[in-house]
Structures are given as structure tokens and as C-alpha cells.
Write a protein that holds these residues in place. Sequence first.
Motif, PDB file in Angstrom:
ATOM      1  N   MET B 807     -15.869   4.568  18.299  1.00 50.63           N
ATOM      2  CA  MET B 807     -15.226   3.497  17.950  1.00 50.63           C
ATOM      3  C   MET B 807     -16.075   2.308  18.451  1.00 50.63           C
ATOM      4  SD  MET B 807     -11.132   3.923  18.723  1.00 50.63           S
ATOM      5  CE  MET B 807     -11.290   4.240  20.450  1.00 50.63           C
ATOM      6  N   THR B 808     -16.883   2.216  19.244  1.00 50.60           N
ATOM      7  CA  THR B 808     -17.500   1.076  19.671  1.00 50.60           C
ATOM      8  C   THR B 808     -18.550   1.094  18.649  1.00 50.60           C
ATOM      9  OG1 THR B 808     -16.718   1.670  22.029  1.00 50.60           O
ATOM     10  CG2 THR B 808     -18.474  -0.107  21.824  1.00 50.60           C
ATOM     11  N   LEU B 809     -19.214   2.083  18.684  1.00 50.47           N
ATOM     12  CA  LEU B 809     -20.445   2.405  17.754  1.00 50.47           C
ATOM     13  C   LEU B 809     -20.167   1.849  16.329  1.00 50.47           C
ATOM     14  CD1 LEU B 809     -23.291   3.369  17.805  1.00 50.47           C
ATOM     15  CD2 LEU B 809     -22.514   5.457  16.732  1.00 50.47           C
ATOM     16  N   ALA B 810     -19.059   2.297  15.957  1.00 52.03           N
ATOM     17  CA  ALA B 810     -18.674   1.951  14.626  1.00 52.03           C
ATOM     18  C   ALA B 810     -18.515   0.381  14.442  1.00 52.03           C
ATOM     19  CB  ALA B 810     -17.344   2.686  14.052  1.00 52.03           C
ATOM     20  N   TYR B 811     -17.791  -0.336  15.364  1.00 51.26           N
ATOM     21  CA  TYR B 811     -17.434  -1.500  15.344  1.00 51.26           C
ATOM     22  C   TYR B 811     -18.712  -2.334  15.343  1.00 51.26           C
ATOM     23  CZ  TYR B 811     -16.100  -5.984  17.077  1.00 51.26           C
ATOM     24  OH  TYR B 811     -16.011  -7.387  17.204  1.00 51.26           O
ATOM     25  N   LEU B 812     -19.779  -2.150  16.234  1.00 50.84           N
ATOM     26  CA  LEU B 812     -20.935  -2.827  16.238  1.00 50.84           C
ATOM     27  C   LEU B 812     -21.693  -2.817  15.152  1.00 50.84           C
ATOM     28  CD1 LEU B 812     -21.913  -1.806  20.039  1.00 50.84           C
ATOM     29  CD2 LEU B 812     -21.008  -4.068  19.328  1.00 50.84           C
ATOM     30  N   GLU B 813     -21.676  -1.462  14.577  1.00 49.08           N
ATOM     31  CA  GLU B 813     -22.585  -1.324  13.410  1.00 49.08           C
ATOM     32  C   GLU B 813     -21.890  -2.394  12.080  1.00 49.08           C
ATOM     33  OE1 GLU B 813     -22.948   2.929  12.722  1.00 49.08           O
ATOM     34  OE2 GLU B 813     -24.627   2.908  14.266  1.00 49.08           O
ATOM     35  N   ASN B 814     -20.467  -2.247  12.221  1.00 49.16           N
ATOM     36  CA  ASN B 814     -19.811  -3.313  11.396  1.00 49.16           C
ATOM     37  C   ASN B 814     -20.010  -4.612  11.314  1.00 49.16           C
ATOM     38  OD1 ASN B 814     -18.262  -1.401   9.834  1.00 49.16           O
ATOM     39  ND2 ASN B 814     -16.335  -1.606  11.005  1.00 49.16           N
ATOM     40  N   GLN B 815     -20.278  -4.886  12.649  1.00 47.38           N
ATOM     41  CA  GLN B 815     -20.812  -6.623  12.868  1.00 47.38           C
ATOM     42  C   GLN B 815     -22.007  -6.599  12.472  1.00 47.38           C
ATOM     43  OE1 GLN B 815     -17.474  -7.517  13.488  1.00 47.38           O
ATOM     44  NE2 GLN B 815     -18.126  -8.987  15.100  1.00 47.38           N
ATOM     45  N   LEU B 816     -23.074  -5.611  12.620  1.00 46.47           N
ATOM     46  CA  LEU B 816     -24.413  -5.765  12.342  1.00 46.47           C
ATOM     47  C   LEU B 816     -24.450  -6.115  10.738  1.00 46.47           C
ATOM     48  CD1 LEU B 816     -26.674  -6.139  14.218  1.00 46.47           C
ATOM     49  CD2 LEU B 816     -26.944  -3.722  13.670  1.00 46.47           C
ATOM     50  N   ALA B 817     -23.859  -5.191  10.229  1.00 43.65           N
ATOM     51  CA  ALA B 817     -23.669  -5.203   8.740  1.00 43.65           C
ATOM     52  C   ALA B 817     -23.230  -6.448   8.127  1.00 43.65           C
ATOM     53  CB  ALA B 817     -23.057  -3.817   8.001  1.00 43.65           C
ATOM     54  N   SER B 818     -22.149  -7.157   8.838  1.00 45.91           N
ATOM     55  CA  SER B 818     -21.390  -8.064   8.279  1.00 45.91           C
ATOM     56  C   SER B 818     -22.176  -9.559   8.366  1.00 45.91           C
ATOM     57  CB  SER B 818     -19.947  -8.271   9.039  1.00 45.91           C
ATOM     58  OG  SER B 818     -19.054  -7.158   8.661  1.00 45.91           O
ATOM     59  N   ALA B 819     -22.948  -9.522   9.611  1.00 51.77           N
ATOM     60  CA  ALA B 819     -23.692 -10.513   9.913  1.00 51.77           C
ATOM     61  C   ALA B 819     -24.805 -10.446   8.850  1.00 51.77           C
ATOM     62  CB  ALA B 819     -24.356 -10.551  11.500  1.00 51.77           C
ATOM     63  N   LEU B 820     -25.292  -9.587   8.567  1.00 51.81           N
ATOM     64  CA  LEU B 820     -26.494  -9.353   7.645  1.00 51.81           C
ATOM     65  C   LEU B 820     -26.012  -9.891   6.231  1.00 51.81           C
ATOM     66  CD1 LEU B 820     -29.179  -8.367   7.684  1.00 51.81           C
ATOM     67  CD2 LEU B 820     -28.480  -6.121   6.875  1.00 51.81           C
ATOM     68  N   ILE B 821     -24.671  -9.292   5.827  1.00 52.74           N
ATOM     69  CA  ILE B 821     -24.348  -9.941   4.307  1.00 52.74           C
ATOM     70  C   ILE B 821     -24.085 -11.128   4.463  1.00 52.74           C
ATOM     71  CG2 ILE B 821     -21.970  -9.160   4.519  1.00 52.74           C
ATOM     72  CD1 ILE B 821     -23.174  -7.348   2.088  1.00 52.74           C
ATOM     73  N   LEU B 822     -23.685 -11.798   5.385  1.00 52.34           N
ATOM     74  CA  LEU B 822     -23.403 -13.225   5.320  1.00 52.34           C
ATOM     75  C   LEU B 822     -24.573 -13.981   5.779  1.00 52.34           C
ATOM     76  CD1 LEU B 822     -20.097 -13.145   7.922  1.00 52.34           C
ATOM     77  CD2 LEU B 822     -20.306 -13.967   5.483  1.00 52.34           C
ATOM     78  N   ARG B 823     -25.728 -13.348   6.010  1.00 52.68           N
ATOM     79  CA  ARG B 823     -26.931 -14.066   6.117  1.00 52.68           C
ATOM     80  C   ARG B 823     -26.895 -15.007   7.375  1.00 52.68           C
ATOM     81  NH1 ARG B 823     -28.301 -16.002   0.398  1.00 52.68           N
ATOM     82  NH2 ARG B 823     -26.966 -14.254  -0.741  1.00 52.68           N
ATOM     83  N   SER B 824     -26.174 -14.310   8.472  1.00 48.34           N
ATOM     84  CA  SER B 824     -26.190 -15.471   9.516  1.00 48.34           C
ATOM     85  C   SER B 824     -26.907 -15.001  10.559  1.00 48.34           C
ATOM     86  CB  SER B 824     -24.450 -15.333   9.867  1.00 48.34           C
ATOM     87  OG  SER B 824     -24.422 -15.977  11.252  1.00 48.34           O
ATOM     88  N   SER B 825     -28.088 -15.572  10.694  1.00 47.94           N
ATOM     89  CA  SER B 825     -29.155 -14.730  11.436  1.00 47.94           C
ATOM     90  C   SER B 825     -28.862 -14.837  12.742  1.00 47.94           C
ATOM     91  CB  SER B 825     -30.605 -15.807  11.071  1.00 47.94           C
ATOM     92  OG  SER B 825     -30.297 -17.045  11.359  1.00 47.94           O
ATOM     93  N   GLN B 826     -28.308 -16.047  13.563  1.00 52.97           N
ATOM     94  CA  GLN B 826     -28.124 -16.066  14.767  1.00 52.97           C
ATOM     95  C   GLN B 826     -27.122 -14.863  15.094  1.00 52.97           C
ATOM     96  OE1 GLN B 826     -29.924 -17.364  17.180  1.00 52.97           O
ATOM     97  NE2 GLN B 826     -31.245 -17.846  15.421  1.00 52.97           N
ATOM     98  N   GLU B 827     -25.976 -14.714  14.592  1.00 53.21           N
ATOM     99  CA  GLU B 827     -24.940 -13.834  14.759  1.00 53.21           C
ATOM    100  C   GLU B 827     -25.792 -12.491  14.391  1.00 53.21           C
ATOM    101  OE1 GLU B 827     -20.783 -15.224  13.927  1.00 53.21           O
ATOM    102  OE2 GLU B 827     -21.965 -15.507  12.107  1.00 53.21           O
ATOM    103  N   TYR B 828     -26.647 -12.228  13.679  1.00 52.91           N
ATOM    104  CA  TYR B 828     -27.479 -10.878  13.451  1.00 52.91           C
ATOM    105  C   TYR B 828     -28.030 -10.449  14.708  1.00 52.91           C
ATOM    106  CZ  TYR B 828     -30.168  -7.391  11.520  1.00 52.91           C
ATOM    107  OH  TYR B 828     -30.839  -6.028  11.132  1.00 52.91           O
ATOM    108  N   ARG B 829     -28.748 -11.290  15.093  1.00 57.79           N
ATOM    109  CA  ARG B 829     -29.546 -11.199  16.280  1.00 57.79           C
ATOM    110  C   ARG B 829     -28.533 -10.970  17.655  1.00 57.79           C
ATOM    111  NH1 ARG B 829     -30.516 -14.826  20.326  1.00 57.79           N
ATOM    112  NH2 ARG B 829     -32.051 -14.391  21.763  1.00 57.79           N
ATOM    113  N   HIS B 830     -27.491 -11.781  17.618  1.00 51.97           N
ATOM    114  CA  HIS B 830     -26.568 -11.417  18.622  1.00 51.97           C
ATOM    115  C   HIS B 830     -26.223 -10.107  18.803  1.00 51.97           C
ATOM    116  CE1 HIS B 830     -22.987 -12.486  21.604  1.00 51.97           C
ATOM    117  NE2 HIS B 830     -22.379 -11.959  20.570  1.00 51.97           N
ATOM    118  N   TRP B 831     -25.700  -9.576  17.534  1.00 53.71           N
ATOM    119  CA  TRP B 831     -24.894  -8.268  17.492  1.00 53.71           C
ATOM    120  C   TRP B 831     -26.023  -7.105  17.691  1.00 53.71           C
ATOM    121  CZ3 TRP B 831     -20.237  -7.656  18.606  1.00 53.71           C
ATOM    122  CH2 TRP B 831     -19.293  -8.779  18.601  1.00 53.71           C
TER     123      TRP B 831
END
Lengths: 197, 910
Positions: B807-831
Motif C-alpha cells: 500500500m505504501t509503495l502504491a501510494y508513493l508511486e501515485n504521489q510521484l506520478a501526480s506531482a509529475l502530471i501537475l508539473r509541480s517540480s518541488q513536490e516531485y522532488r520531495h516525493w
Amino acid sequence: MAKVQVLNVAVLDNPSHFGNPFQFEITFECMEDLPEDLEWKIIYVGSAESEEYDQTLDSVLVGPVPAGRHMFVFQADAPDTHLIPETDAVGVTVVLITCTYRGQEFIRIGYYVNNEYTDPELRENPPLKPDYSQLQRNILASNPRVTRFHINWEGCTEKMEDSENVDPAPNAVVAPPCPAGKAPILGFLPENSMDCL
Amino acid sequence: MKLLKPSWVNHNGKPIFSVDIHPEGSKFATGGQGEDSGKVVIWNMAPVLREEDEKNENIPKMLCQMDNHLACVNCVRWSNNGIYLASGGDDKLVMVWKRAAYIGPSTVFGSSSKLANVEQWRCVTILRNHTGDVMDVAWSPHDVWLASCSVDNTIVIWNARKFPEIVTLLKGHTGLVKGLTWDPVGKYIASQADDRSLKVWRTMDWQLETNITKPFNECGGTTHVLRLSWSPDGQYLVSAHAMNNSGPTAQIIERDGWRTNMDFVGHRKAVTVVKFNPKIFKKKQKNGSSQKPSCPYCCCAVGSKDRSVSVWLTSLKLSHGTLNGLGILVCSMDGTVAFLDFSQDELGDPLNEDEKNSIHQNIYGKSLAITTEAQLSTTIIENPEMLKYQQEKGPVEHHNAADHETQAPKLTSVVNGESLEDIRKNLLKKQVETRTADGRRRITPLCIAQLDTGVNPLGTGAAPAVNSNNIKPNLLLTSAAKIEPMKALDSRFTERSKATPGVTISSSAVGLTMLDRMKDGGPLKDPKPKEETSSDSEDKMAVTKLSFTKRKGEVEGPEVVEKKKKGRPRKDTKMTPVSHAKETSRVAAPSASSVFVEVENEVSTVGGVRFSQLRCTREGREWDTLLTSRILTVAGSSEVIAVACEDRTLSVLSACGRRLLPAILLPAPVSALHCSGSFVMVLTACATLSVWDVKKQVILVRNVSLLTILSGTDTTVSQSLLTQQGVPVISLSNGRSYCFNSSLETWNLIADKQDSLVQCADFRNFLPSQDPMVSSGPLAIMQGRTLNAGRLASRLSSTPHHLQQGMTLAYLENQLASALILRSSQEYRHWLLIYARFLVNEGAEHRLRELCKDLLGPVHKSAGSIWEDTVLGLRKRDLLREVLPVIGQNLRFQRVFTEYQDQLELLRNK
């Protein structure tokens, strides 16, 4: 494995007058915090013949129970003499202490109880109708009979109720239906998503 | 050899299924059937070894008995360090016991035997995962892992340093798994099952190394257990129950090539148990004899269904089996235990641990597979950079170890100086008794001792920080729900931008739609700023700069509401749109400037013609402009100001009020308007969305319908926003948020408040300690309570670890993908960094490698390569440089670390 282990039951005020309350000092240990209370009961067996004469003297909830070793005294009134068959009043019977968690009994501790007259005279010639005022109750404290039952400690699927998980959205303005009936109108709304710092 | 059957070692006549001698040899444990439960008993070894001790009544025989298993105990095993005892039983549980440094002896309440427990052993962990009887348990060398196997056909590898964490599940057996043994150097674990196979698994990647079936093809019938054993020198693996020419054998499997050429023969019935003495022996040097030093050898006992035990030596060539072993305890289904005592003459001299280790090293070298923290001290750190990270990590680890020591499970008396006796005297009077709502008695028990459950100090350490974060949002939420809707959101963007110099700065303005306020009919005034502060404390700075102007010409509330109901968001003029811009100059001296926009509708002019006026104040300079229609809403950024009017027109003005485009005619009345940088986003009342880049004069999102995401009839849009990068985001009343990806032309789910992954994922341990939580990026804003993530994780402590890990893995990967699609670079780096930490911690090598590979890209440029060297404006190789120290924290990944570090170095020098 049982989350609650009964470590000891000390029978207090024993032997005692028949009319005195029962007192058990119960020590138990709990492996982990229990989200729900334990329910303890004292059951007096009125007659060996039938469960019909069982009297629940009292039941108490015990909680909250965090992980650790705990003790409490469970006091309950003496049995109602009217409910005891006269022939069974004197002699050996049983008192039970049970504990349930989420409605499931997981331990039953039984003691033999000897009710007898202290007066040798009465002992020799017991009255037909038992004289409870003269009866002494003696609980055979040294010999508890312990039965443990396997129960489901996790209980029913734990609800994930958590105030923090309540969605704040319901206070949203409900958008009225669009005249065309197709495209939903966009309701506008409190931008209350600043719940992050 | 002497054989002894200590009759006092028994489970009251009930079968004993397992026996294990403590590594120190001072005690042993038996496991089997109890009265109506499983039973584990720890016995004193001394009375077994010496007759005088057996006769001495002052020397206890039984040290402790534990009836906690609900059903028959099949296996008991001491950890190699002797601190723990693991037991597995028919109740599907594995329990791990540890001696409690607790007061006096205690009895098992109500048990028929009045013998006091001399030692207090308490269950420190219950490992739940198996769905069937647990047949065998085994500690890995150095007690890094604990393996258990079950009739559910699986083997679970538990992290013995972080119970109840599951390292992995070994699946592959198609029958009941009845025996386990670790390779003494920790490279493999072998299992034997009813499916007539013996499998050897690698600990490096937990994959199958070999599957041996041939010696078992003939096997018929089943045995209760199939306890195989690995020789202490690691050279031989001896199976239980094999057949050779219709005769029962114990198959010898050579480590070298997994050859199966030799076996132990002689038993008349199936072999159920094989056990090597953990010591390696060498021939006793007789005085005066000029024997050349002999090869070390091992000693092995084989037990069979024919009710006999044979003991063998592996000296030189396995010619004939002879009796040997310094001492062997044998248990039987008949409930008895026998002790076979051998002299050193018979057996030879046991080698000490150092000698044994040197044999291991001579044969195998240093094994990487067992290089967990346990062996940090003995592992050669191959890379100086790695050394640095390990050293940095060192003190922390040490500290944790110390914590662990002090937290050793024990009962600590908390009864403030009062003796237990005093307490007991007054307990009845002192105890708190209340009545519940339904009139029932409720007693609060007196806690006389606290139980240390041995919670991972890392976990608890991280918790408070998260909790404190959790409380605040909650408070804010409730207050936010009560107070008037405010749209303080967009200011976050600007706030955030301050922290990221170099990124183009935009500011935004907000179109306020304060319907509720209008209902009250009251004029809009001062309370507002207060509310805003309360709902967004972080933005206080910004908020204080806001100023509100009363709109002129009040409109009656009801009318507006009514109109809204008809689906025409004809929000009359309102005061508003407040925009404040923050500029971060390249010199990195942020200078804030506020922009106030004031709208005045129906400015009467000569001739009865009505105009609407927009007045804007920025840095003390004012401009105004006139529009012909009533202004519905205004939004602005540092670059543009957008004005939507009642006549469905949208006007876009520059920051100085210059009209950039002729009025744009919208297909439907505007419902929401956002500006960010040079992007303008319009949401119409017909649920369509458009985004333009007015500077480049291109359309990013063309009249896209929201019907896709507004699937439910009750769903409404609760929030919309436009990120600095021009990505439109829509939040719905059902708790979901979507963004529209213009290149894929898809709606992408980026947040779901009901998402159970969010609640169950537990990544708190991987949060960076020093970085503040990225809370003002678009992802964080839309997800809101991400801080709650993992809240439930602790409650789900019984969740099998592999599930939570997943679940944690799936969640983290979701976050990463979401940050990417939102083009939110700082959040992408964070996650990305959290994700990397998680992968490193969980040992997910494949994913980690894939991640590193993508970040590194091709070392040699090739024409066909489509690899981009940046992601969201961040250089991938810079990210890799940030990830590397994380990888360096786990010595198991030192090869990965070195590999990528070298390549980065190579690229830098190019």
C-alpha cells in the motif's frame, strides 16, 4: 492468542457471612491496548441440578484497558436467597467469574463454595428452612478452576471512523440542476482545502 | 555415549513436537500440546546433565511454561544470540518470547501444577500472516531474519529486527511446507514440503535458487514434519524423507552444484528430522600420536518414523555413520525427551566461533547476502563515499541501539512508591467506578505495571511530529467549515514561489463568489481578513496586505441566490478580487507588491449609458478601465488580469491595464476564472473548461467537458485552481481532484480523500527530517489531508506487513506520478526522495535500479535515445546525486551505490 491473561484472583473477605458481598481482587495483564471494555460477571450457581437457578450477581465493565498489568476489585452482592432452592442452600455449590470481550467469553474461573452453619448445633440439626443469617460462606480459594476460550480478539471489522477523516465537503453548495438537464452546474464552494499547513 | 530419558521433562503425557537447546546450553525449550492449548516449556539443562543437580530439589527443573498458543505448538527455536525464543503452532501464529526482567516468580493462574515460573518469559511479538498451521520456524544467522513455514504452502521471512515486519513471502511450494533451514553463511534458505520437493532460495533477491525433486519422487505417505538441516560448514544440506531404491533415506545435497549423490541410509521408515550439531569438530589430538591435522567435520543426527535416531559424522568421506555429537536432545510424539550425551573423545574437539567463521570465510569469502546492519562491523566497505554515509549514519544507529537496550521489554512498576500491598488494602475504596450512560457499573482498573511492547523507537519518534501536524489541519478544517467560504488558496502559490527563486513568479487573483455572504444581505466588510487568517495561518503575511473595498450598490441577496438556482451564475458585482503579487527578483531579494482590484458596476454616465469600472492599484500606481457589461468576476496574476462579464465576454488585460486581446466570447456564462502567470483558465456554467496562454496566444485546454469526472449526479465542483505551470485542477464534492493533462488530453485523478491507500500507507519513517513538508504545492493543496496519511497505518498494526508495504509503495508511486502530471517540480522532488528512501529501506532493488537508471540516462549519447535530461525543469542527474546518499544508507545496496556514483563521475568528467 489471548490478549488478556488473568494472572491472579484473590478472594477477599473469605470465609464470610453468607449475606456479605463477594469480593474478588483480579489481576490481569493485557498485551496491547484494548479499544473496548472488558465485561466481568459473577455468577452464583444456585443449584447444581439446573442452570435455571444461576444468578448473575453483578456485571461490570472494566476499562479502559491499556497494555500492562492491572488490578481491580470486583464486589457483588450476595445472592438473592429467594432464588435458591431450599434444599441447595446448605452445602457445596459454585461461584463463577467470567470475562467477555466484545461479547465473547474468553475465561471462566470457577470456585467451589461451601455454605455451612457455624453453629455446631445447627450443623447437626439443620432447620428445614435454611437460616441464612447463620450461614457462613467459604470459597475454596486455593483451587480455582480456570477454563480459557479462544475468541476473536479483533472483533468485527474495525470501523475506520476517525473524525479527521470526515470529509468536509458536504457543506458544499449543491449545484442546482441545469435547465437542459445535461450539463451539471458547477457549484462553487468554500475553498476549505487549506487543511494542510 | 550415554542415553538418558529425564522423565520429568514432559507435557503431562501430551505429545512434544519440538525441542531446542539454548545456544548457551544452560536451558532448553520444548513445544507441543498442552491441556487445551499449545504449550511451550523452558527447562533447566543442569538437571539433565548432572545427576546430583537432578536430585537437588533446590535446583529448578522447569523454568517457565507458556500456555499462550491457542493450539498445539509444532516448533520452538532459540535465536542465535539466545535472547529470543520463537514458537510456531497450529493456531497459525508465530510467537516470539523474551525473558522479562520482572520481579518474582509467578504461576500460571489456575494451572494444576503449582510450580512457580522461575523465569518470566513473555511474548513480545505475535507474528500473524500464515493462514494455516505453522510447522517450522528458523532464525537466520545473526538473527537478521526469522523464517516460518506453514501448511498454507508459504514461507514468511520476518524482519527479526523490526517485528512484525515481513521481508518477503516465499511462494512456490505446492504442498504443506514442513521444514526450514538457513545456510549458515546466510546466502540461502532451504525448505522441504509435502509436494515432494526441496527448494533452495537465495536471500539476495528471495528467488528460487534450485528446486530438487528427484530424490523425493518415490516418496509416499506423509510425515508430520520434514525438518531438513544445513551443515554448520555450509557444505551439505541434508533433507528429511527421501527415497533411494525404495528405501527411506536422508538425502545429502552438496552445496557445490546442488548434487544429490549421497544419502544416509539405514532407517526402516521415513526420516522426519535431520539436525546438525551447530559446531564444527576436529579430531581430538591424542598425546604422543603424530596424526596429521585432520579436516574439520560435522555431526548430524537423523530421526525417523521407525522411532530411532542415528547420529553421523561427515568426516572426510562419508563412509559409515557413527554416533556422535556433544549432546543431543530428542523428543518424541510419545511425550518424552531423550538426551544423548557424547564425550569429546567420541566426537572430537568443537571449534570455537572464530575458527568456524574463518572456515566460512575461507570457503565463501564475505557474503554480501548477510550484510545487514548486524554485520556492519565485519563488512568491508568497498567505496570511500559509502563509508562516509555509513559513518554519518553510525551515531544515529548507535543511539537507536541504546534506546532498544533501555526499552527491553520489562514491566516497570509505576505505582508511585506505594507498595503493592498498600495498594491492595485500599483498592476497593480507591478504584474509580463510574456509571455508563445506560447505568452500568464501569471500573477503571488500576494499572500496576506498564508493559513495554518494544515499539520501534524510530516509529514512535517520528509520530509526534506528524501528530502535531495532524491536529492543526483538523482544527482548521472545522473552523473552515463554519466560517464563510474563502478563497485564500491561490495566495499559496505566491507564497511558495518565494521559496523557489529562479522559477517564474506569478501571482494570482481570486474571483470571490461569496454567495452565503450575500444571503445575509449585509455588506462585505472587515471580518473577512480575520477569517482568512484563521483559515490560513501561513499566509498571514500575505493576508495582512489584503484590503477590501466595499462594493457600491448593494444587491439583494435573495435575488442572487435565485438566479444561481436557475443555473445562471450571474453573480453581481462584488468587491473583490484581491490579488497580491510577489516578485522574486533574480537578485533573490523578494519584494512583495500588492495589487488591489476594485470593481464598480453600473457607473452611471451621461446619456443613461452604464458602464462597469475596473480599478486596479499596484505598487501605488493606479489604472482603471471601463467595460460595457456588468463584471461578474475578475482574476489576475502578476502578468495579466482577466475580467469576465455578464455578456459572456472575457477580457484580458496586461498588468498595466492594457488590453491584450479583443473580448473573447465564451460559450456559456463564466463560473470560475483563474489566472496564473500568463495562463488564463475559464470554467463555464456548462461545465466546460478552457485554458489559454495569452502571451504565447495558444490554447492549452480546449473547451473540455467536465462530464467525464462529474459522473455522479450529486457531484459538484468544490474547488478549481490553475497551477503556476498552467495545469488546471478541479476538486469535486466527492473528495476527488483531477487535473487535465493537455498533452494526453486526459483527466487524471490526483487526489481522492476516500483513498484507502492514503490512510494505510505508512511512510512516516521516510519523511525527510530537516526539510519541511511540502505543503503549498498544488498536490498538497488538493490532497489536503495528506498529512493524515499513515494515520491509520498504526491502527492497522495487524495488517500483514507485505500488504502495508504494498500500500505504501502504491501510494508513493501515485504521489510521484501526480506531482509529475501537475508539473509541480518541488513536490516531485520531495516525493521522489521519500520514495527512494522507502525503496532503500524495503530493499526493493529492482525498482530502485529502474529509478536510478532513468535518472542517470544513457551514459553515451545515441541518436535513438529519447531520454530527457530534465524532469519538470529539474536535472535528473542532480536528482540522482540527491538519491545516492539515501542509497548509501543501506550497505546492502553498496554495489548499486558504487555503480551509479561511478557513472555520474564519469559523466561529470566527460
